[in-house]
Design a protein around this motif. Sequence first.
Motif, PDB file in Angstrom:
ATOM      1  N   TYR A  44       0.840  -1.213   0.000  1.00  0.00           N
ATOM      2  CA  TYR A  44       0.000   0.000   0.000  1.00  0.00           C
ATOM      3  C   TYR A  44       0.866   1.251   0.000  1.00  0.00           C
ATOM      4  CZ  TYR A  44      -3.780   3.157   1.509  1.00  0.00           C
ATOM      5  OH  TYR A  44      -4.702   4.182   1.607  1.00  0.00           O
ATOM      6  N   LEU A  45       1.909   1.256   0.831  1.00  0.00           N
ATOM      7  CA  LEU A  45       2.799   2.422   0.922  1.00  0.00           C
ATOM      8  C   LEU A  45       3.591   2.622  -0.361  1.00  0.00           C
ATOM      9  CD1 LEU A  45       4.213   1.998   4.529  1.00  0.00           C
ATOM     10  CD2 LEU A  45       2.685   3.788   3.743  1.00  0.00           C
ATOM     11  N   SER A  46       3.850   1.529  -1.087  1.00  0.00           N
ATOM     12  CA  SER A  46       4.671   1.636  -2.297  1.00  0.00           C
ATOM     13  C   SER A  46       3.956   2.365  -3.428  1.00  0.00           C
ATOM     14  CB  SER A  46       5.119   0.255  -2.764  1.00  0.00           C
ATOM     15  OG  SER A  46       4.005  -0.507  -3.203  1.00  0.00           O
ATOM     16  N   ARG A  47       2.662   2.672  -3.240  1.00  0.00           N
ATOM     17  CA  ARG A  47       1.952   3.474  -4.238  1.00  0.00           C
ATOM     18  C   ARG A  47       2.523   4.891  -4.311  1.00  0.00           C
ATOM     19  NH1 ARG A  47      -4.521   2.243  -3.397  1.00  0.00           N
ATOM     20  NH2 ARG A  47      -4.412  -0.028  -3.425  1.00  0.00           N
ATOM     21  N   ILE A  48       3.192   5.296  -3.233  1.00  0.00           N
ATOM     22  CA  ILE A  48       3.821   6.625  -3.208  1.00  0.00           C
ATOM     23  C   ILE A  48       5.311   6.422  -3.447  1.00  0.00           C
ATOM     24  CG2 ILE A  48       4.121   8.742  -1.891  1.00  0.00           C
ATOM     25  CD1 ILE A  48       1.859   7.665  -0.053  1.00  0.00           C
ATOM     26  N   SER A  49       5.850   7.079  -4.419  1.00  0.00           N
ATOM     27  CA  SER A  49       7.252   6.858  -4.778  1.00  0.00           C
ATOM     28  C   SER A  49       8.190   7.428  -3.724  1.00  0.00           C
ATOM     29  CB  SER A  49       7.557   7.505  -6.134  1.00  0.00           C
ATOM     30  OG  SER A  49       7.541   8.912  -6.032  1.00  0.00           O
ATOM     31  N   GLY A  50       9.362   6.812  -3.622  1.00  0.00           N
ATOM     32  CA  GLY A  50      10.392   7.296  -2.699  1.00  0.00           C
ATOM     33  C   GLY A  50      10.804   8.730  -2.972  1.00  0.00           C
ATOM     34  N   PRO A  51      11.023   9.119  -4.241  1.00  0.00           N
ATOM     35  CA  PRO A  51      11.409  10.507  -4.522  1.00  0.00           C
ATOM     36  C   PRO A  51      10.383  11.530  -4.038  1.00  0.00           C
ATOM     37  CG  PRO A  51      11.872   9.138  -6.426  1.00  0.00           C
ATOM     38  CD  PRO A  51      11.152   8.273  -5.438  1.00  0.00           C
ATOM     39  N   LEU A  52       9.087  11.183  -4.110  1.00  0.00           N
ATOM     40  CA  LEU A  52       8.069  12.117  -3.625  1.00  0.00           C
ATOM     41  C   LEU A  52       8.115  12.208  -2.102  1.00  0.00           C
ATOM     42  CD1 LEU A  52       5.674  13.996  -4.195  1.00  0.00           C
ATOM     43  CD2 LEU A  52       4.176  12.012  -4.002  1.00  0.00           C
TER      44      LEU A  52
END
Length: 512
Positions: free
Chosen positions: A374-382
């Motif tokens: 679920y959290l991986s929907r938001i990219s690390g760079p963002l």
Amino acid sequence: MLVKVYGSAVFGVEATTITVEVNVARGIGYHLVGLPDNAVKESSFRIAAALQNNGYNFPGKKIIVNMAPADMRKEGSAYDLTFALGILAASGQIKAENISDYLIMGELSLDGSLQPIKGALPIAIQAKKEGFKGFILPAQNAKEAAIVSGLEVYGIGNIIEVIGFFNDNASLEKTIINTREEFYNNLEQQDHDFADVKGQESIKRCMEIAAAGGHNIILIGPPGAGKTMLAKRLPSILPPMTLHEALETTKIHSVVGRLKESVGLMSQRPFRSPHHTISDVALVGGGAYPQPGEISLSHNGVLFLDELPEFKRSVLEVMRQPLEDREVTISRAKFTVTYPSSFMLVASMNPSPGGYFNDPDAPVTSSPAEMQRYLSRISGPLLDRIDIHIEVTPVPFEKLSEERNGEPSVKIRERVTKAREIQTARFRDSDKVHYNAQMSVKHIREFCDLDESSKQLLKTAMERLSLSARAYDRILKVSRTIADLDSAENICSRHISEAIQYRSLDREGWLG
């Protein structure tokens, strides 16, 4: 007979004066040239009906209307009044001695009444720059145009009023407002207050730090924990807008026609909360004829993205550049438009698809793998561009049932404003940096000097949490803000340790 009248076109958040040349001669036909769009082309029907219904004639001759510069696209219905007066003047139905002293804009109804236009404020600013005596426009837009001092602004309700004015049969009433007085009178009005929030002291502290340094923040917690309630109250603790910020913000809202009729100059920081189904164009701006998006409407205020993982990934990724550069550039084949977008990003999200942390006592449990997915929907760079990550836990009954109010926004705002004043003095020699969140690498090296114990603490955190170089800079920026709230000249280890706590979503430390 040839007559010149003047209108204006809004390009980005700036206006360009349009010269409307009207020539009435022998022959038959109505010819409109100068790259008009369909709304402009349809004006002849509205003008003919409006003139007829008010006792004037649409000349049965050859009418040529040219909109110069002819290579710039003109759009919208705001040129109706400009054309109508030009046609009346060129056909000798009204006097035209001083018509070129005024900039004239307005959309006509069939009965001759006027509808509001977009971009009245940037048009008025440009009219003053170019030395026009006055600006004639619909009454609904008069207050925003009257912000510009040194320009006579006439708000009208019907075309008959303007005809009487140019024929010397009637006078128009100027719209006069005291911009500074109106601005400062409304400056302290707030719709929400932190005094209404029960408990959540640690989250309030985070919000105070975020407001003091202009930092982006993400709130992670289960449904009903108070994430949205806290986010809505963030503008109430931000420093009051300056007159320059208010003018910038009002211009953007004027361009998209979002200003209320009773509002001249915006005095409250904007709070925008788009739905998660929003498109990337609606968020950052653009379209065939570019318009500001939600991030520009949030300029000098707060953009709140509720349930962040539910937004389309493409929508979130287009925010990367505006978050760094604090402006968004829309490029087309023939032109480029830049909109300001210096906003605070406040995001909220549930920790898992079920809405709760990995807790066996939660109503709906999710496994660590499901939470990670679920959290991986938001990219690390963002996530790296969000300075503060904080967990929001539900408020216990004892806190909810307390009759005592929390600390009011006014008190928190005083501390935030004091910290911002320290930052203003620190960055007085820089044009683009005004608070800590805007610091570049050069500023971080200059103003975030660490002692040996602080360096060792930060090194340990970097290694254990596998933080990126950007996250390292974010921690230093937040530490600098915490030190400013303490009125401390140098960053200490306690400031560093508190800032490290606010990186909950860094992958190696949150799910265990």
